[in-house]
Design a protein around this motif. Sequence first.
Motif, short mmCIF file in Angstrom:
data_model
loop_
_atom_site.label_atom_id
_atom_site.label_comp_id
_atom_site.label_asym_id
_atom_site.label_seq_id
_atom_site.Cartn_x
_atom_site.Cartn_y
_atom_site.Cartn_z
N THR A 48 1.02 -1.26 -0.39
CA THR A 48 -0.33 -0.04 0.18
C THR A 48 1.03 1.44 0.44
N LEU A 49 0.44 1.90 -1.27
CA LEU A 49 1.43 3.16 -1.27
C LEU A 49 0.90 4.20 0.11
N VAL A 50 1.77 5.32 0.82
CA VAL A 50 0.54 5.66 2.14
C VAL A 50 1.42 7.27 1.65
N HIS A 51 -0.13 8.45 1.66
CA HIS A 51 0.48 9.84 1.45
C HIS A 51 0.92 10.06 3.12
N PRO A 52 1.68 10.65 2.45
CA PRO A 52 3.21 11.39 3.81
C PRO A 52 1.87 12.12 4.62
N LYS A 53 0.21 13.41 4.01
CA LYS A 53 0.05 13.85 5.40
C LYS A 53 -0.77 12.72 6.55
N ASP A 54 -0.65 11.02 6.00
CA ASP A 54 -2.13 10.00 6.19
C ASP A 54 -1.07 9.30 7.14
N ASN A 55 0.39 9.69 7.74
CA ASN A 55 1.54 9.28 8.60
C ASN A 55 1.50 10.35 9.82
N CYS A 56 1.73 9.04 10.96
CA CYS A 56 2.41 10.18 11.76
C CYS A 56 4.01 10.33 12.22
N THR A 57 4.26 11.60 11.42
CA THR A 57 6.40 11.60 11.28
C THR A 57 6.70 12.59 11.69
N LYS A 58 8.25 12.65 12.01
CA LYS A 58 9.19 13.38 12.07
C LYS A 58 9.39 13.31 14.20
N TYR A 59 8.48 12.62 14.67
CA TYR A 59 8.65 11.88 16.19
C TYR A 59 10.14 12.61 16.73
N LYS A 60 10.30 12.82 17.61
CA LYS A 60 11.84 12.69 18.60
C LYS A 60 12.19 11.57 18.95
N SER A 61 12.85 11.10 19.75
CA SER A 61 13.03 9.94 19.72
C SER A 61 12.77 9.82 20.66
N ASP A 62 12.69 11.23 21.69
CA ASP A 62 11.68 10.76 23.09
C ASP A 62 9.97 10.09 23.23
N THR A 63 9.16 11.55 22.59
CA THR A 63 8.03 11.39 21.76
C THR A 63 8.04 9.89 21.39
N PHE A 64 8.80 8.95 20.38
CA PHE A 64 8.40 7.62 19.92
C PHE A 64 9.34 6.70 20.68
N LYS A 65 10.07 6.68 21.78
CA LYS A 65 9.46 5.35 22.72
C LYS A 65 8.21 5.62 23.66
N LYS A 66 8.07 6.71 23.96
CA LYS A 66 6.45 7.34 24.93
C LYS A 66 5.33 6.83 23.92
N VAL A 67 4.96 6.81 22.55
CA VAL A 67 3.83 6.45 21.54
C VAL A 67 3.44 4.93 21.13
N THR A 68 5.11 4.71 21.58
CA THR A 68 5.02 2.72 20.76
C THR A 68 5.44 2.37 21.54
N GLY A 69 5.88 2.59 22.41
CA GLY A 69 6.94 0.97 23.66
C GLY A 69 7.97 0.77 23.50
N TRP A 70 8.89 0.92 21.80
CA TRP A 70 9.92 0.67 21.59
C TRP A 70 11.04 1.25 22.23
N MET A 71 12.12 0.23 23.15
CA MET A 71 13.23 1.73 23.62
C MET A 71 14.29 0.97 22.91
N GLY A 72 14.31 0.62 21.91
CA GLY A 72 16.08 0.85 21.04
C GLY A 72 16.63 1.72 20.76
N ARG A 73 17.94 1.39 19.64
CA ARG A 73 17.45 3.58 19.44
C ARG A 73 17.49 3.08 18.20
N THR A 74 17.33 4.78 17.80
CA THR A 74 15.91 4.36 15.63
C THR A 74 17.29 5.86 15.70
N ASN A 75 16.69 6.18 14.41
CA ASN A 75 16.46 7.60 13.97
C ASN A 75 15.21 7.86 12.85
#
Length: 143
Positions: A99-126
């Motif tokens: 499925t091709l996803v329009h950029p406006k339909d995805n939550c992007t540009k989360y900073k690392s701390d926010t991403f960890k809170k939203v997803t629970g993923w504790m690994g290192r990411t870019n």
Amino acid sequence: MKILVGIDTGVNTGFAVAVDEGKGGDLIQVISLTITQAMARVIELCELYSKSQVYLYIEDPRKRTWFTGGREKAQGVGSVKRDAQIWENWCKENKIKYTLVHPKDNCTKYKSDTFKKVTGWMGRTNEHARDAAMLVHRRSVRA
């Protein structure tokens, strides 16, 4: 069980894998790869889980109509648009569901701390890996 793969196109391809067992995708991998490494990983997942269980969600910058940043930014945009076309063609050639996803339909540009809170993923990411993860985090496939 469905295997959901999020792809954030670009030189540093964001790549995320989530497992959907009927309640939404739980992240199991969030990394950044080259485009060829990402394609090889998709093939591995298709062999491991069967192609019928693998679904790709590819952010498609070709659907985006707003850009800022001048000439160099425009060249980068052209590159990710080309990569999206490569992914689309590759999925068709390999008969992989996508499925091709329009950029406006995805939550992007989360900073690392926010991403960890939203997803629970504790690994290192870019940034690319996080954008890919948001394409599949808590997503459900109805197929």
